[in-house]
Design a protein around this motif. Structure first.
Motif, PDB file in Angstrom:
ATOM      1  N   LEU A  48      73.479  28.566  26.973  1.00  0.00           N
ATOM      2  CA  LEU A  48      72.388  28.229  27.886  1.00  0.00           C
ATOM      3  C   LEU A  48      72.840  28.305  29.343  1.00  0.00           C
ATOM      4  O   LEU A  48      72.207  28.956  30.165  1.00  0.00           O
ATOM      5  N   TYR A  49      73.958  27.654  29.677  1.00  0.00           N
ATOM      6  CA  TYR A  49      74.348  27.701  31.093  1.00  0.00           C
ATOM      7  C   TYR A  49      75.043  29.010  31.454  1.00  0.00           C
ATOM      8  O   TYR A  49      75.024  29.434  32.597  1.00  0.00           O
ATOM      9  N   LEU A  61      77.888  22.928  37.562  1.00  0.00           N
ATOM     10  CA  LEU A  61      78.850  21.852  37.309  1.00  0.00           C
ATOM     11  C   LEU A  61      78.663  21.378  35.871  1.00  0.00           C
ATOM     12  O   LEU A  61      77.559  20.970  35.497  1.00  0.00           O
ATOM     13  N   VAL A  62      79.725  21.439  35.066  1.00  0.00           N
ATOM     14  CA  VAL A  62      79.618  21.030  33.667  1.00  0.00           C
ATOM     15  C   VAL A  62      80.481  19.793  33.435  1.00  0.00           C
ATOM     16  O   VAL A  62      81.699  19.837  33.611  1.00  0.00           O
ATOM     17  N   ALA A  80      84.829  36.497  28.956  1.00  0.00           N
ATOM     18  CA  ALA A  80      83.574  37.253  28.931  1.00  0.00           C
ATOM     19  C   ALA A  80      83.168  37.701  30.342  1.00  0.00           C
ATOM     20  O   ALA A  80      82.116  38.317  30.503  1.00  0.00           O
ATOM     21  N   HIS A  81      83.987  37.377  31.339  1.00  0.00           N
ATOM     22  CA  HIS A  81      83.723  37.770  32.741  1.00  0.00           C
ATOM     23  C   HIS A  81      82.336  37.350  33.216  1.00  0.00           C
ATOM     24  O   HIS A  81      81.603  38.140  33.788  1.00  0.00           O
ATOM     25  N   ILE A  82      81.981  36.116  32.929  1.00  0.00           N
ATOM     26  CA  ILE A  82      80.656  35.645  33.341  1.00  0.00           C
ATOM     27  C   ILE A  82      80.699  35.057  34.749  1.00  0.00           C
ATOM     28  O   ILE A  82      79.705  35.000  35.447  1.00  0.00           O
ATOM     29  N   GLY A  83      81.871  34.630  35.197  1.00  0.00           N
ATOM     30  CA  GLY A  83      81.983  34.076  36.539  1.00  0.00           C
ATOM     31  C   GLY A  83      83.321  33.380  36.689  1.00  0.00           C
ATOM     32  O   GLY A  83      84.014  33.147  35.696  1.00  0.00           O
ATOM     33  N   SER A  84      83.691  33.063  37.938  1.00  0.00           N
ATOM     34  CA  SER A  84      84.970  32.397  38.137  1.00  0.00           C
ATOM     35  C   SER A  84      84.845  30.921  37.754  1.00  0.00           C
ATOM     36  O   SER A  84      83.827  30.285  37.999  1.00  0.00           O
ATOM     37  N   VAL A  85      85.898  30.396  37.151  1.00  0.00           N
ATOM     38  CA  VAL A  85      85.848  29.058  36.567  1.00  0.00           C
ATOM     39  C   VAL A  85      86.998  28.204  37.065  1.00  0.00           C
ATOM     40  O   VAL A  85      88.125  28.690  37.187  1.00  0.00           O
ATOM     41  N   ALA A  86      86.720  26.951  37.333  1.00  0.00           N
ATOM     42  CA  ALA A  86      87.795  25.991  37.599  1.00  0.00           C
ATOM     43  C   ALA A  86      87.595  24.791  36.679  1.00  0.00           C
ATOM     44  O   ALA A  86      86.472  24.452  36.318  1.00  0.00           O
ATOM     45  N   LYS A 108      81.999  29.831  40.341  1.00  0.00           N
ATOM     46  CA  LYS A 108      80.636  29.755  39.811  1.00  0.00           C
ATOM     47  C   LYS A 108      80.506  28.542  38.891  1.00  0.00           C
ATOM     48  O   LYS A 108      79.471  27.897  38.833  1.00  0.00           O
ATOM     49  N   PHE A 109      81.597  28.262  38.146  1.00  0.00           N
ATOM     50  CA  PHE A 109      81.571  27.148  37.198  1.00  0.00           C
ATOM     51  C   PHE A 109      82.666  26.141  37.535  1.00  0.00           C
ATOM     52  O   PHE A 109      83.796  26.526  37.823  1.00  0.00           O
TER      53      PHE A 109
END
Ligand SMILES: [Zn+2]
Lengths: 480, 322
Positions: A48-49, A61-62, A80-86, A108-109
């Motif tokens: 979903l997100y 923000l999760v 999956a290269h959906i966005g940059s994550v920290a 992004k996340f």
């Protein structure tokens, strides 16, 4: 709209169709509505997100309760290269944390533990960027009715008001009507919040209730069950019992057995999960620490050797079986002496008002408290709620647990269709169950051996116990 | 930890059991370190960073009930009874402790263990072109270190890593090499759980873990002796530059550079007592500590009956050298 969504799903994720509930929730979010999604585990809640990410401007923000869940989700998004994550969690050094917070606008996340989100420094950093979506994962942790209640979740409503996200999404797999109301209320979500609630009914789970009257009944029936040779998870009440039963079973079977509980090291727990997932381990004997974040799709048999704490835990734990959609068997041993023992354990673990007050006045004084009691109190201390409120919450929670336990005991002693009762207890609009031979049974109706003969459980080729390898063999396996 | 094993931390003379508890837990106060040094347990510092006090105390009570340990509640000490000493001897319990692993030389064993296992997992998975997998450790610190290590060696031939590992494992005592090898895991080699390893070796998981720590210590000893022989492993498993925490190391450097006490105090703006503790830590942990240094002498002369002078005299005299 839905067909556009399906096209996008096929292009970006390679799935042909949405799982039940996904399209409804996505439509609501994309129309700018907050949402609560109650979807079974393994039904793609994180999709979903991930799906809405390119449609929203700003940070997603999760909030997630477990480090392993966070790193797992973060890794999936990265690969999956959906966005940059920290990922922000308590294991970071202050320097590492500052680094992430300074560069927040580049991500992004952001995955964050609820405790970490309480820190003013973290909140300030988030307030400096645009917050597109506030996701509360495992949202049932917010409710004292839920099986995984976490005090730190109670503050998320306040945090949400401060951060003012454009959108909010609460996700959970277990929500009774009461838990659902708590989620909406505690997160201070508006009345018009969209929601989707799947029924708890899982038609591929066979529910079996096994009444125990003699001390050695359990062992005899357990033997018949493990002789099925299918991937098996056995729930017991204590760490000690997990270890003892695993050692006993190891003498009774050629299949590889392991015990699993919160006292094991991270590496050991990881390895057990991996070996179990790869069918290198046939049987895991676990406390309820074996839970959130572990997804073994071909688990065919879940046995409650001891009673789970209540109805909610039971539902969650049997729900780990048969996630591949194939037939799976869940068996619960019902023993009155267990019920009494459990009552005693609960009584011993209960915190008095004086103990709570003492703890808050002198946190270093261990009083006569055990580690789990101290753990509970430490969790509350972190929320910085006033003592009076903590005392009230703890009292309320223990009353709730007692009610839930009674309701569960009633279920275990009833003679009507177990599945119907489960739906009646958990579903907002319970379906009418058509009971048949694939639904449920109790030991009075049918012997266990007769049941096991007629149930076509799919077998899994299980590996034999691996022996100790020579250095050369190991290195060849690792690097050649 | 099993109660019996704990027996090996006691002796026929009374020992402060709280100092042993806090030592195993890893609290580096001067009085703890002095006690550990006196008891010959200094290298086991921080061996059980998650040890719970209630469990520790429950185990002491168990040992007392078995007649092996005599506990003096008011003095907060425990002493081995004759039966306890005999049991300790007969079961050779001391042998289970990881003699090869020294915290002050090798650092936190949990970190080193995670680095080694994660390093092997990452290289092995890369070798088999496995892209997506869950890292063996959740520790962000270790994962970050691994990234840096990976980037540093990325142009190298990774078969070099296998050669280093193979050579060093074959140079260890056979049981240590086999134990380490079977503790590894990656997607191409699932490995064995500790429970299973313990079962095969007919040990408890506690004893197995101590054996793993000891084997790790043996490996680190090799790295320490000839670091140039193992460039990849040496950078994967870095050894601490000093046994002292950063602030204490700084104080000690000032002392070595010839600063007077006044200079040290003025530069640091830390309480004098804290600075003295730094120097005492150095005196405990650094074998080449210069007891004759003028600043040390000056501090001892200022207050000859004080705590500092007393400890320095004890340490210098080697009175506590077990
Ligand atoms: Zn039924």
């Amino acid at each position: 709209m839905p067909s556009q969504l399906t096209d996008e799903l096929q292009q970006r994720f390679g799935f042909q169709q949405f799982r039940p509930g996904q399209a409804e929730i996505l439509t609501a979010l994309l129309a700018g509505r907050d949402a609560i999604a109650v979807l079974p585990t393994g039904s793609g809640k994180s999709l979903l997100y991930q799906f809405v990410a390119p449609h929203l401007t700003g940070l997603i923000l999760v909030v997630s309760p477990l480090i392993s869940l966070m790193s797992d989700q973060a890794m999936r998004i990265r690969t999956a290269h959906i966005g940059s994550v920290a990922v922000l969690n308590s294991q970071l050094t202050p320097v590492e944390k500052n680094q992430i917070l300074r560069r927040l606008s580049q991500y992004k996340f952001l995955f964050v533990a609820p405790e970490t989100l309480q820190q003013p420094q973290v909140q300030q950093a988030i307030q400096r960027v645009q917050l597109a979506l506030f996701v509360v994962d495992e949202a049932h942790c917010i409710s004292s009715w839920g099986p995984d209640f976490r005090p730190s979740y109670l503050l998320l409503g306040q945090v949400r008001q401060q951060l003012k996200p454009a959108l909010t999404l609460a996700l959970t797999a277990t929500a009774t009507p009461k838990v659902f109301r708590d989620i909406q209320h505690e997160l201070m979500l508006p009345a018009q919040t969209a929601h989707y609630r799947a029924s708890v009914n899982r038609s591929n789970l066979f529910l079996r209730l096994e009444r125990i009257s003699h001390a050695d009944d359990k062992q005899v029936r357990l033997q018949a069950l493990i002789d099925l040779g299918v991937p098996t998870l056995i729930y017991v009440a204590t760490r000690h019992q997990a270890q003892a039963l695993a050692q006993y079973l190891q003498l009774k079977t050629n299949r590889q057995v392991a015990y699993y509980h919160g006292g094991l090291s991270g590496i050991e727990r990881y390895r057990i999960q991996q070996l179990f997932l790869q069918d290198q381990l046939g049987i895991v004997v676990a406390t309820n620490a074996f839970g959130m974040g572990i997804d073994k799709s071909n688990l065919r048999l879940v046995i409650h050797y001891d009673l789970p704490a209540n109805f909610e835990n039971y539902l969650q734990e049997i729900g780990r079986a048969g996630r591949d959609g194939q037939l799976a068997l869940t068996v619960i041993f019902v023993d009155e002496t267990d019920f009494a023992k459990q009552g005693q354990r609960i009584k011993n673990g209960q915190l008095t008002t004086i103990e709570i007050q003492n703890f808050f006045a002198h946190p270093d004084d261990r009083q006569e408290l055990n580690d789990s009691q101290l753990g509970v109190l430490a969790a509350y201390a972190q929320t910085q709620l006033p003592v009076a409120q903590v005392t009230a919450i703890l009292q309320q929670t223990s009353q709730l647990r007692a009610q839930q336990r009674q309701a569960f005991w009633q279920f275990l002693n009833s003679r009507t269709c177990l599945r119907q009762q489960l739906c009646d207890y958990f579903d907002a609009k319970p379906p009418e169950i058509h009971h048949d031979q694939w639904c449920c049974s109790q030991s009075e109706d049918e012997s266990l051996s007769a049941l096991l003969q007629r149930l076509p459980l799919v077998e899994t080729a299980a590996a034999d116990q691996a022996p100790l390898q020579s250095v050369a063999t190991v290195l060849t396996a690792l690097f050649d | 930890m099993a109660a019996e094993l704990l027996l090996a931390t006691f002796a026929a003379t009374p020992r402060r059991y709280k100092a042993i508890f806090y030592g195993l837990l890893g609290k580096d106060t001067v009085s703890n370190l002095l006690a550990l040094r006196e008891y010959g347990l200094l290298s086991y510092f921080h061996l059980y960073p998650k040890l719970s006090q209630s469990k520790f105390q429950a185990q002491l009570v168990k040992l007392q009930q078995a007649g092996w340990l005599q506990i003096d509640q008011t003095a907060a000490t425990a002493t081995l009874t004759t039966a306890g000493a005999q049991f300790l001897q007969a079961q050779q319990l001391t042998d289970y402790w990881p003699h090869a692993y020294d915290y002050w030389q090798f650092g936190d064993w949990q970190l080193q263990w995670q680095r080694l296992l994660l390093g092997v997992q990452v290289v092995s998975n890369r070798w088999h072109q496995v892209q997506q997998y869950q890292p063996l450790t959740e520790s962000f610190q270790v994962q970050q270190e691994l990234h840096a290590w990976w980037r540093y060696w990325s142009q190298q031939d990774w078969s070099q890593f296998k050669i280093e590992l193979q050579t060093i494992l074959s140079q260890l005592p056979e049981s240590a090499g086999i134990l380490l090898a079977n503790s590894f895991s990656s997607n191409s080699f699932p490995g064995l759980t500790s429970q299973h390893l313990a079962q095969i070796q007919q040990q408890s998981t506690t004893v197995l873990q101590l054996a793993q720590i000891n084997s790790l210590g043996l490996l680190l000893q090799q790295l320490q002796q000839t670091p140039q022989q193992w460039p990849m492993l040496t950078s994967l498993l870095p050894l601490p530059k000093s046994p002292l925490p950063r602030s204490a190391a700084q104080t000690y450097q000032q002392l070595l550079s010839g600063q007077t006490w006044l200079q040290i105090v003025q530069q640091r703006r830390i309480k004098e007592n804290t600075l003295k503790e730094h120097l005492l830590m150095a005196a405990i942990l650094i074998p080449t500590f210069p007891f004759q240094n003028p600043t040390i002498q000056q501090l001892c002369h200022q207050d000859p009956a004080g705590f500092f002078a007393g400890r320095i005299a004890q340490l210098q005299g080697g009175a506590f050298n077990a």
